[in-house]
Design an enzyme around this catalytic site. Structure first.
Site, PDB file in Angstrom:
ATOM      1  N   HIS A 253      -1.323   1.270  -4.411  1.00 23.13           N
ATOM      2  CA  HIS A 253      -1.729   2.678  -4.315  1.00 23.13           C
ATOM      3  C   HIS A 253      -0.799   3.594  -5.098  1.00 23.13           C
ATOM      4  O   HIS A 253      -0.705   4.785  -4.811  1.00 23.13           O
ATOM      5  CB  HIS A 253      -1.780   3.113  -2.847  1.00 23.13           C
ATOM      6  CG  HIS A 253      -2.798   2.353  -2.049  1.00 23.13           C
ATOM      7  ND1 HIS A 253      -2.740   2.246  -0.672  1.00 23.13           N
ATOM      8  CD2 HIS A 253      -3.882   1.646  -2.429  1.00 23.13           C
ATOM      9  CE1 HIS A 253      -3.762   1.504  -0.249  1.00 23.13           C
ATOM     10  NE2 HIS A 253      -4.471   1.126  -1.302  1.00 23.13           N
TER      11      HIS A 253
ATOM     12  N   GLN B 126       0.848  -1.197   0.000  1.00 23.05           N
ATOM     13  CA  GLN B 126       0.000   0.000   0.000  1.00 23.05           C
ATOM     14  C   GLN B 126       0.882   1.245   0.000  1.00 23.05           C
ATOM     15  O   GLN B 126       0.383   2.355  -0.127  1.00 23.05           O
ATOM     16  CB  GLN B 126      -0.895   0.021   1.244  1.00 23.05           C
ATOM     17  CG  GLN B 126      -1.831  -1.163   1.373  1.00 23.05           C
ATOM     18  CD  GLN B 126      -2.536  -1.159   2.715  1.00 23.05           C
ATOM     19  OE1 GLN B 126      -3.616  -0.577   2.853  1.00 23.05           O
ATOM     20  NE2 GLN B 126      -1.919  -1.781   3.691  1.00 23.05           N
ATOM     21  N   ASN B 127       2.162   1.034   0.171  1.00 23.96           N
ATOM     22  CA  ASN B 127       3.082   2.165   0.283  1.00 23.96           C
ATOM     23  C   ASN B 127       3.434   2.714  -1.092  1.00 23.96           C
ATOM     24  O   ASN B 127       3.398   2.000  -2.087  1.00 23.96           O
ATOM     25  CB  ASN B 127       4.350   1.744   1.038  1.00 23.96           C
ATOM     26  CG  ASN B 127       4.031   1.278   2.450  1.00 23.96           C
ATOM     27  OD1 ASN B 127       2.987   1.629   2.995  1.00 23.96           O
ATOM     28  ND2 ASN B 127       4.892   0.457   3.010  1.00 23.96           N
TER      29      ASN B 127
ATOM     30  N   ALA C 144       8.414  -4.653  12.265  1.00 20.78           N
ATOM     31  CA  ALA C 144       8.802  -5.425  11.067  1.00 20.78           C
ATOM     32  C   ALA C 144      10.315  -5.550  10.971  1.00 20.78           C
ATOM     33  O   ALA C 144      10.844  -6.623  10.653  1.00 20.78           O
ATOM     34  CB  ALA C 144       8.247  -4.736   9.817  1.00 20.78           C
TER      35      ALA C 144
ATOM     36  N   CYS D 244       0.571  13.851 -15.704  1.00 20.68           N
ATOM     37  CA  CYS D 244      -0.179  15.024 -16.170  1.00 20.68           C
ATOM     38  C   CYS D 244      -1.672  14.811 -15.958  1.00 20.68           C
ATOM     39  O   CYS D 244      -2.200  13.730 -16.231  1.00 20.68           O
ATOM     40  CB  CYS D 244       0.104  15.237 -17.667  1.00 20.68           C
ATOM     41  SG  CYS D 244      -0.881  16.558 -18.338  1.00 20.68           S
TER      42      CYS D 244
ATOM     43  N   SER E  79      -2.643  -0.967   9.345  1.00 16.33           N
ATOM     44  CA  SER E  79      -3.759  -0.917  10.303  1.00 16.33           C
ATOM     45  C   SER E  79      -4.968  -1.677   9.761  1.00 16.33           C
ATOM     46  O   SER E  79      -5.976  -1.823  10.437  1.00 16.33           O
ATOM     47  CB  SER E  79      -4.143   0.539  10.577  1.00 16.33           C
ATOM     48  OG  SER E  79      -4.442   1.190   9.342  1.00 16.33           O
TER      49      SER E  79
END
Ligand code: BV8
Length: 257
Positions: free
Chosen positions: A129, A111-112, A246, A137, A204
């Site tokens: 993501h 997700q990073n 982690a 653009c 989370s």
């Protein structure tokens, strides 16, 4: 428990790891929830205080104030460029190499947007993501990778649109309310079909659809593991819930080969 998980990692045919902001916390990058920003420069403190990331990371916020949102993203982009992978990222890259040596699959769904998994040497990374390192653009979608200096001005001129000088760049990330990239979703779905081990690390587990992938894996019969210093909504659902950072837990799992 760590011994058991290390054995699962060493024998799994198709491991999926989903990561969130927590795996980059030990690289000095802020998480979305719960991090204090007291150490930030004053103007950035204001930005983080003034805007909730959940509100900043939206098309509405960008439309309302492209300069403020672009400043926040460019500040984060420079932080990501300067950040170095921590032992957690390095451990996942090593686990991918070991899986490949026994012709097993190993996929990182992240997700990073910081590209630290790539910097650590992971090659099978799905950016759910998008990436803050790339911008695109708003008119013709052409992607560009800005250099290591702050972006020149806000809203930035989009070099790719000679026929539309009003077009500006935006970070090539997925904002709340935007669909995830089709290719990322397809890759995740394909990996989930035959996944036999699913680890959730440093998230989370509240942002959808990423937060639901672990349930899909469990429905396909995968063993599920969470590694997180604090409980999350999935902690009571997984087969193994490891409390810890982690950058400390993952190297231990790698060392227990
Ligand atoms: C979508 C990119 C279909 C940008 C991010 C209303 C309208 C529209 C959609 C919705 C809606 N209501 C709900 C939704 C769905 C929405 C959603 O899930 N909302 C939630 C908040 C309820 N999802 C979406 O909008 C997604 N798109 O659904 O499309 C659609 C479209 C239109 C209409 C309807 C549906 C898009 C979601 C993607 C948003 N973009 N990022 C950017 O980076 O700026 S999400 C953002 O949150 C980051 O990617 C981040 O990674 C992610 C999740 O957060 P976490 O990674 O989990 O980070 P967090 O800080 O929360 O947690 C960190 C964890 O690490 C903690 O547990 C902590 O304990 C732990 N930790 C700390 N230190 C360590 C550690 N762990 C390990 N080691 C450590 N050292």
């Amino acid at each position: 428990m760590e011994h058991r998980i290390a054995h699962l990692l060493a024998t799994s045919k198709n491991t999926i790891v989903i990561t969130g902001a927590g795996i980059s916390a030990e690289s000095g990058l802020r998480t979305f929830r719960g991090a204090s920003h007291a150490d930030l420069p004053a103007d950035m403190q204001a930005l983080w205080k003034e805007f909730d990331p959940m509100k900043l990371a939206t098309p509405e916020a960008f439309d309302a104030d492209p300069a403020a949102v672009s400043r926040w993203y460019d500040w984060r982009r420079l932080g990501c460029l300067a950040a170095i992978p921590n032992p957690g990222h390095m451990a996942l890259a090593e686990l991918e190499r070991r899986a490949a040596s026994r012709t097993a699959r190993f996929t990182v769904l992240t997700q990073n947007v910081d590209r630290l998994h790539h910097k650590a040497g992971s090659t099978n990374v799905v950016e759910l993501h998008g990436s803050i390192i790339q911008w695109r653009c708003t008119s013709c979608e052409t992607k560009t990778t800005p250099g290591p200096d702050p972006l020149p001005q806000f809203p930035m001129p989009a070099p790719c649109c000679p026929n539309d000088s009003a077009a500006i760049l935006r970070p090539d990330v997925v904002w709340f309310g935007e669909m995830l990239p089709f290719e990322a979703l397809r890759a995740a779905d394909e990996a989930l079909e035959s996944c036999d081990l699913f680890l959730s690390i440093g998230t989370s587990s509240v942002v959808q659809p990423a937060a639901s992938f672990i349930q899909v894996a469990a429905q396909h019969g995968a063993t599920t593991v969470e590694i997180n210093p604090e409980p999350t909504p999935i902690s009571r659902l997984v087969d193994f819930s490891l409390r810890g950072k982690a950058g400390e837990v993952l190297p231990r799992l790698v060392d227990r080969r």
